[in-house]
Design a protein around this motif. Structure first.
Motif, PDB file in Angstrom:
ATOM      1  N   GLY A  94      -3.200  -0.922  18.299  1.00  0.00           N
ATOM      2  CA  GLY A  94      -2.513  -0.469  17.124  1.00  0.00           C
ATOM      3  C   GLY A  94      -1.901  -1.606  16.443  1.00  0.00           C
ATOM      4  N   ILE A  95      -1.307  -1.438  15.081  1.00  0.00           N
ATOM      5  CA  ILE A  95      -0.614  -2.589  14.352  1.00  0.00           C
ATOM      6  C   ILE A  95       0.570  -1.682  13.883  1.00  0.00           C
ATOM      7  CG2 ILE A  95      -2.592  -3.946  14.073  1.00  0.00           C
ATOM      8  CD1 ILE A  95      -2.700  -2.669  11.227  1.00  0.00           C
ATOM      9  N   ALA A  96       1.723  -2.383  13.272  1.00  0.00           N
ATOM     10  CA  ALA A  96       2.672  -1.901  12.564  1.00  0.00           C
ATOM     11  C   ALA A  96       3.220  -2.786  11.622  1.00  0.00           C
ATOM     12  CB  ALA A  96       3.753  -1.925  13.703  1.00  0.00           C
ATOM     13  N   GLN A  97       3.846  -2.292  10.775  1.00  0.00           N
ATOM     14  CA  GLN A  97       4.201  -2.940   9.541  1.00  0.00           C
ATOM     15  C   GLN A  97       5.597  -2.533   9.026  1.00  0.00           C
ATOM     16  OE1 GLN A  97       1.776  -2.892   5.845  1.00  0.00           O
ATOM     17  NE2 GLN A  97       2.246  -5.052   5.494  1.00  0.00           N
ATOM     18  N   VAL A  98       6.509  -3.172   8.544  1.00  0.00           N
ATOM     19  CA  VAL A  98       7.677  -2.537   8.039  1.00  0.00           C
ATOM     20  C   VAL A  98       7.660  -2.806   6.381  1.00  0.00           C
ATOM     21  CG1 VAL A  98      10.369  -2.687   7.825  1.00  0.00           C
ATOM     22  CG2 VAL A  98       9.112  -2.975  10.059  1.00  0.00           C
ATOM     23  N   LYS A  99       7.645  -1.756   5.727  1.00  0.00           N
ATOM     24  CA  LYS A  99       7.987  -1.994   4.350  1.00  0.00           C
ATOM     25  C   LYS A  99       8.297  -0.720   3.802  1.00  0.00           C
ATOM     26  CE  LYS A  99       4.455  -5.449   2.377  1.00  0.00           C
ATOM     27  NZ  LYS A  99       3.506  -5.619   1.439  1.00  0.00           N
ATOM     28  N   PRO A 100       8.982  -0.687   2.601  1.00  0.00           N
ATOM     29  CA  PRO A 100       9.424   0.456   1.835  1.00  0.00           C
ATOM     30  C   PRO A 100       8.245   0.884   1.403  1.00  0.00           C
ATOM     31  CG  PRO A 100      10.915  -1.275   1.165  1.00  0.00           C
ATOM     32  CD  PRO A 100       9.903  -2.115   2.083  1.00  0.00           C
ATOM     33  N   LEU A 101       8.114   2.389   1.334  1.00  0.00           N
ATOM     34  CA  LEU A 101       6.709   2.874   0.700  1.00  0.00           C
ATOM     35  C   LEU A 101       6.400   2.465  -0.564  1.00  0.00           C
ATOM     36  CD1 LEU A 101       7.355   6.760   1.887  1.00  0.00           C
ATOM     37  CD2 LEU A 101       5.120   5.123   2.642  1.00  0.00           C
ATOM     38  N   LEU A 102       7.303   2.121  -1.620  1.00  0.00           N
ATOM     39  CA  LEU A 102       7.174   1.731  -2.961  1.00  0.00           C
ATOM     40  C   LEU A 102       6.595   0.266  -2.822  1.00  0.00           C
ATOM     41  CD1 LEU A 102      10.255   3.065  -4.898  1.00  0.00           C
ATOM     42  CD2 LEU A 102       7.927   3.921  -5.036  1.00  0.00           C
ATOM     43  N   ASP A 103       7.029  -0.326  -1.731  1.00  0.00           N
ATOM     44  CA  ASP A 103       6.220  -1.897  -1.737  1.00  0.00           C
ATOM     45  C   ASP A 103       4.849  -1.841  -0.830  1.00  0.00           C
ATOM     46  OD1 ASP A 103       8.399  -2.784  -3.188  1.00  0.00           O
ATOM     47  OD2 ASP A 103       9.368  -3.281  -1.237  1.00  0.00           O
ATOM     48  N   VAL A 104       4.199  -0.905  -0.426  1.00  0.00           N
ATOM     49  CA  VAL A 104       3.153  -0.671   0.417  1.00  0.00           C
ATOM     50  C   VAL A 104       1.884  -0.796  -0.466  1.00  0.00           C
ATOM     51  CG1 VAL A 104       1.614   0.657   1.933  1.00  0.00           C
ATOM     52  CG2 VAL A 104       4.112   0.604   2.417  1.00  0.00           C
ATOM     53  N   THR A 105       1.099  -1.876  -0.421  1.00  0.00           N
ATOM     54  CA  THR A 105      -0.003  -1.771  -1.344  1.00  0.00           C
ATOM     55  C   THR A 105      -1.194  -0.793  -0.537  1.00  0.00           C
ATOM     56  OG1 THR A 105      -0.857  -3.664  -0.169  1.00  0.00           O
ATOM     57  CG2 THR A 105       0.904  -4.232  -1.617  1.00  0.00           C
ATOM     58  N   PRO A 106      -2.049  -0.737  -1.585  1.00  0.00           N
ATOM     59  CA  PRO A 106      -3.102   0.142  -1.165  1.00  0.00           C
ATOM     60  C   PRO A 106      -4.107  -0.676   0.085  1.00  0.00           C
ATOM     61  CG  PRO A 106      -3.175   0.064  -3.682  1.00  0.00           C
ATOM     62  CD  PRO A 106      -1.951  -0.862  -3.088  1.00  0.00           C
ATOM     63  N   GLU A 107      -3.894  -2.137   0.099  1.00  0.00           N
ATOM     64  CA  GLU A 107      -4.515  -2.921   1.171  1.00  0.00           C
ATOM     65  C   GLU A 107      -3.794  -2.794   2.227  1.00  0.00           C
ATOM     66  OE1 GLU A 107      -5.792  -4.192  -2.667  1.00  0.00           O
ATOM     67  OE2 GLU A 107      -3.670  -4.053  -1.981  1.00  0.00           O
ATOM     68  N   ASP A 108      -2.251  -2.666   2.299  1.00  0.00           N
ATOM     69  CA  ASP A 108      -1.456  -2.567   3.463  1.00  0.00           C
ATOM     70  C   ASP A 108      -1.899  -1.207   4.145  1.00  0.00           C
ATOM     71  OD1 ASP A 108      -0.283  -4.625   2.988  1.00  0.00           O
ATOM     72  OD2 ASP A 108       1.610  -3.811   1.875  1.00  0.00           O
ATOM     73  N   PHE A 109      -2.025  -0.221   3.234  1.00  0.00           N
ATOM     74  CA  PHE A 109      -2.225   1.362   3.572  1.00  0.00           C
ATOM     75  C   PHE A 109      -3.633   1.539   4.247  1.00  0.00           C
ATOM     76  CE2 PHE A 109      -3.340   5.744   3.320  1.00  0.00           C
ATOM     77  CZ  PHE A 109      -2.311   6.397   3.711  1.00  0.00           C
ATOM     78  N   ASP A 110      -4.679   0.832   3.602  1.00  0.00           N
ATOM     79  CA  ASP A 110      -5.812   0.748   4.449  1.00  0.00           C
ATOM     80  C   ASP A 110      -6.026   0.243   5.485  1.00  0.00           C
ATOM     81  OD1 ASP A 110      -6.924   2.364   2.067  1.00  0.00           O
ATOM     82  OD2 ASP A 110      -7.848   0.526   1.149  1.00  0.00           O
ATOM     83  N   ARG A 111      -5.335  -0.868   5.748  1.00  0.00           N
ATOM     84  CA  ARG A 111      -5.387  -1.774   6.936  1.00  0.00           C
ATOM     85  C   ARG A 111      -4.786  -1.042   8.253  1.00  0.00           C
ATOM     86  NH1 ARG A 111      -1.785  -5.685   9.320  1.00  0.00           N
ATOM     87  NH2 ARG A 111      -3.014  -6.991  10.895  1.00  0.00           N
ATOM     88  N   MET A 112      -3.603  -0.445   7.581  1.00  0.00           N
ATOM     89  CA  MET A 112      -2.868   0.366   8.748  1.00  0.00           C
ATOM     90  C   MET A 112      -3.695   1.632   9.408  1.00  0.00           C
ATOM     91  SD  MET A 112       0.130   0.927  10.447  1.00  0.00           S
ATOM     92  CE  MET A 112       1.205  -0.241   9.451  1.00  0.00           C
ATOM     93  N   MET A 113      -4.372   2.265   8.413  1.00  0.00           N
ATOM     94  CA  MET A 113      -5.471   3.329   8.660  1.00  0.00           C
ATOM     95  C   MET A 113      -6.557   3.104   9.441  1.00  0.00           C
ATOM     96  SD  MET A 113      -3.526   6.207   7.758  1.00  0.00           S
ATOM     97  CE  MET A 113      -1.857   6.088   7.177  1.00  0.00           C
ATOM     98  N   ALA A 114      -6.952   1.861   9.177  1.00  0.00           N
ATOM     99  CA  ALA A 114      -8.236   1.607   9.529  1.00  0.00           C
ATOM    100  C   ALA A 114      -8.124   1.127  11.178  1.00  0.00           C
ATOM    101  CB  ALA A 114      -8.769   0.108   8.946  1.00  0.00           C
ATOM    102  N   VAL A 115      -6.945   0.642  11.555  1.00  0.00           N
ATOM    103  CA  VAL A 115      -6.914   0.212  12.836  1.00  0.00           C
ATOM    104  C   VAL A 115      -6.130   1.535  13.560  1.00  0.00           C
ATOM    105  CG1 VAL A 115      -5.578  -1.177  14.548  1.00  0.00           C
ATOM    106  CG2 VAL A 115      -6.456  -2.333  12.215  1.00  0.00           C
ATOM    107  N   ASN A 116      -5.091   1.934  13.027  1.00  0.00           N
ATOM    108  CA  ASN A 116      -4.513   3.126  14.024  1.00  0.00           C
ATOM    109  C   ASN A 116      -5.056   4.504  13.948  1.00  0.00           C
ATOM    110  OD1 ASN A 116      -2.536   0.973  14.123  1.00  0.00           O
ATOM    111  ND2 ASN A 116      -0.815   2.282  13.339  1.00  0.00           N
ATOM    112  N   VAL A 117      -5.695   4.871  13.100  1.00  0.00           N
ATOM    113  CA  VAL A 117      -6.427   6.109  12.693  1.00  0.00           C
ATOM    114  C   VAL A 117      -7.912   6.133  13.015  1.00  0.00           C
ATOM    115  CG1 VAL A 117      -6.903   8.223  11.278  1.00  0.00           C
ATOM    116  CG2 VAL A 117      -4.487   6.722  11.322  1.00  0.00           C
ATOM    117  N   LYS A 118      -8.762   5.168  12.159  1.00  0.00           N
ATOM    118  CA  LYS A 118     -10.110   4.919  12.230  1.00  0.00           C
ATOM    119  C   LYS A 118     -10.234   4.517  13.649  1.00  0.00           C
ATOM    120  CE  LYS A 118     -14.102   2.895  10.225  1.00  0.00           C
ATOM    121  NZ  LYS A 118     -14.306   1.683   9.135  1.00  0.00           N
ATOM    122  N   GLY A 119      -9.450   3.305  14.128  1.00  0.00           N
ATOM    123  CA  GLY A 119      -9.769   2.898  15.359  1.00  0.00           C
ATOM    124  C   GLY A 119      -9.646   4.107  16.364  1.00  0.00           C
TER     125      GLY A 119
END
Length: 262
Positions: A94-119
């Protein structure tokens, strides 16, 4: 040498941190253990595999990206073919990233879900297919988090990914119970790992704290008064992988020293 269990475990994200501790604990319990991580972690992964062999059991080091379906299927089949079966899957990567939600990019979101959920989804389903074909049941174990029970500020997309793991754990447990497969997840808190060093540094940067200050502030929440070690988590995963947990399924259990109470 541990008494052999005759069972084979596969642990993803096992080159360091919690995954490494889980792999070594399962080896000490007598499992043969295949370990996985990314290609970039090959050297560290090989060291873990050698440590496992020194416990008197078999091991295999398999590099794969858990967000890639073909890679995960190949990893599961390679582990089972090399070691003889697949009886315990620990989807730890799994991975982690610290960011306010307003600064989370679609790419950030997709990477998080790709590893932590899809993985986790890919590891769960590939392992389940193999276990069903074997016809002898099995243990499927996922990496959740206290953030799967409570969403945390600055960790919004990470928290969302862990809530998803918790839901998937419940659904998979219901679907695969008829095959003798239990599905559970572990929910660590503040653990002394590279991931938490990253979280500490990034929260500190956002809030004007020096390195270590954010970790110290979070640690005040722990009822037991100390930061968690990877071994604390591995001890619980040992239980989930053993016959002692045969009547437990669909649970995402907090092992956090007393931060979240539910």
């Amino acid at each position: 040498m541990a008494d052999p269990t005759g069972r084979v475990a596969l642990v993803t994200g096992a080159a360091r941190g919690i995954g490494r501790a889980i792999a070594l604990r399962l080896a000490s319990d007598g499992h043969d253990v295949a370990v996985n991580d990314l290609d970039s972690m090959q050297n560290e992964l090989d060291v873990v595999a050698e440590e496992i062999k020194s416990a008197g059991v078999k091991s295999a080091a398999i590099t794969a990206d858990v967000s890639n379906a073909g890679s995960v299927n190949d990893m599961v089949e390679t582990a089972a073919d090399r070691l003889g079966s697949l009886d315990v899957m620990v989807a730890n990567a799994g991975i982690a990233q610290v960011k306010p939600l307003l600064d989370v990019t679609p790419e950030d979101f997709d990477r998080m879900m790709a590893v932590n959920v899809k993985g986790v989804f890919l590891c769960f389903t590939a392992a389940a297919r193999r276990m069903i074909d074997q016809g002898t049941g099995g243990k499927i174990i996922g990496a959740c988090s206290i953030a799967g029970h409570k969403g945390f500020s600055l960790l919004g997309h990470y928290s969302a990914s862990k809530f998803a793991v918790r839901a998937m754990t419940q659904a998979a447990a219901q679907e695969w119970a008829e095959h003798g497969i239990t599905v559970n997840s572990y929910c660590p808190g503040i653990v002394d790992t590279a991931m938490w060093e990253l979280i500490d540094a990034e929260i500190g940067a956002l809030q004007g704290m020096d390195r270590g200050e954010a970790m110290a502030e979070f640690s005040k929440l722990i009822a037991l008064g100390r930061i968690q070690t990877p071994q604390d988590v591995a001890n619980f995963v040992s239980y989930l992988a053993s016959g002692d947990s045969d009547y437990m399924t669909g649970q995402s259990v907090m092992i956090d020293g007393g931060i979240i109470f539910a």
